[in-house]
Scaffold this motif. Structure first.
Motif, PDB file in Angstrom:
ATOM      1  N   ASP A  93       9.114   3.916   8.278  1.00  0.00           N
ATOM      2  CA  ASP A  93       9.183   2.476   8.008  1.00  0.00           C
ATOM      3  C   ASP A  93      10.011   1.807   9.093  1.00  0.00           C
ATOM      4  OD1 ASP A  93      10.440  -0.055   6.620  1.00  0.00           O
ATOM      5  OD2 ASP A  93       8.669   0.534   5.454  1.00  0.00           O
ATOM      6  N   ALA A  94       9.529   0.674   9.580  1.00  0.00           N
ATOM      7  CA  ALA A  94      10.217  -0.059  10.654  1.00  0.00           C
ATOM      8  C   ALA A  94      11.634  -0.467  10.252  1.00  0.00           C
ATOM      9  CB  ALA A  94       9.405  -1.278  11.062  1.00  0.00           C
ATOM     10  N   SER A  95      11.897  -0.567   8.970  1.00  0.00           N
ATOM     11  CA  SER A  95      13.247  -0.934   8.514  1.00  0.00           C
ATOM     12  C   SER A  95      14.275   0.144   8.838  1.00  0.00           C
ATOM     13  CB  SER A  95      13.248  -1.218   7.013  1.00  0.00           C
ATOM     14  OG  SER A  95      12.965  -0.034   6.279  1.00  0.00           O
ATOM     15  N   ARG A  96      13.830   1.343   9.182  1.00  0.00           N
ATOM     16  CA  ARG A  96      14.747   2.437   9.543  1.00  0.00           C
ATOM     17  C   ARG A  96      15.193   2.364  11.010  1.00  0.00           C
ATOM     18  NH1 ARG A  96      12.404   8.008   8.372  1.00  0.00           N
ATOM     19  NH2 ARG A  96      14.473   8.566   9.135  1.00  0.00           N
ATOM     20  N   LYS A 148       4.712   8.032   9.577  1.00  0.00           N
ATOM     21  CA  LYS A 148       5.122   7.475   8.288  1.00  0.00           C
ATOM     22  C   LYS A 148       6.602   7.090   8.284  1.00  0.00           C
ATOM     23  CE  LYS A 148       1.593   9.933   5.640  1.00  0.00           C
ATOM     24  NZ  LYS A 148       0.833  10.535   6.697  1.00  0.00           N
ATOM     25  N   ASN A 207       4.140   0.888  17.229  1.00  0.00           N
ATOM     26  CA  ASN A 207       3.751   0.845  15.812  1.00  0.00           C
ATOM     27  C   ASN A 207       2.799   1.987  15.465  1.00  0.00           C
ATOM     28  OD1 ASN A 207       3.852  -0.603  13.218  1.00  0.00           O
ATOM     29  ND2 ASN A 207       1.651  -0.779  13.573  1.00  0.00           N
ATOM     30  N   LEU A 225       4.917   4.797  14.467  1.00  0.00           N
ATOM     31  CA  LEU A 225       5.529   4.583  13.150  1.00  0.00           C
ATOM     32  C   LEU A 225       4.528   4.894  12.035  1.00  0.00           C
ATOM     33  CD1 LEU A 225       7.497   1.257  13.781  1.00  0.00           C
ATOM     34  CD2 LEU A 225       8.436   3.575  13.634  1.00  0.00           C
ATOM     35  N   VAL A 226       3.301   4.419  12.188  1.00  0.00           N
ATOM     36  CA  VAL A 226       2.265   4.653  11.180  1.00  0.00           C
ATOM     37  C   VAL A 226       1.932   6.143  11.102  1.00  0.00           C
ATOM     38  CG1 VAL A 226      -0.162   4.202  10.593  1.00  0.00           C
ATOM     39  CG2 VAL A 226       1.317   2.317  11.329  1.00  0.00           C
TER      40      VAL A 226
END
Length: 142
Positions: A110-113, A108, A101, A104-105
């Motif tokens: 999004d975890a949905s990707r 930038k 995570n 991801l942060v």
């Protein structure tokens, strides 16, 4: 003397049973990826070969940094082949894919990707350390 012999035989039987049980315990392996698409391509091949040699192995792939790129929906290898099919196939064989995570942060993203087989964990490096120190996983870096 009979009592000593009985005790020794009991310990021997217990030792053999324990050794047999230990031999059947699946090997747990964490593959650590942080270098991008070429490393991911190597890892996919390594994991396929690993499972062909030992189908009982429990394999977890932990990614961070550029290592997450192959788990982003639409990602392809150097020959423009999508990773999604290979990831789905390996997940069907029990391989787990964990994504940092923090990465991801920082990037930038999004975890949905991420591919649906991915599981987001708080920190990739902390996950690798936990698997090794607390859960007895062997460390591999392709």
């Amino acid at each position: 003397m009979k009592r000593l012999l009985s005790t020794l035989l009991a310990f021997l039987a217990l030792g053999l049973w324990g050794a047999a049980a230990f031999a059947q315990t699946p090997i747990k392996v964490v593959y650590h990826l942080s270098e991008g698409i070429p490393q991911a391509s190597r890892a996919i091949g390594n994991i396929r070969n690993h499972l062909a040699a030992d189908p009982t192995a429990r394999i977890v792939v932990v990614t961070h940094g550029l290592g997450i790129d192959f788990l982003i929906d639409g990602a392809t290898n150097q020959m423009e082949q999508p990773f999604a099919g290979s990831v789905a196939d390996l997940a069907g064989k029990g391989v787990e894919f964990r994504v940092c995570n923090n990465t991801l942060v920082a990037r930038k993203i999004d975890a949905s990707r991420l591919l649906m087989e991915s599981k987001v964990v708080p920190s990739g490096v902390a996950e690798v350390a936990k698997l090794q120190a607390r859960e007895g996983f062997v460390y591999l870096r392709p």
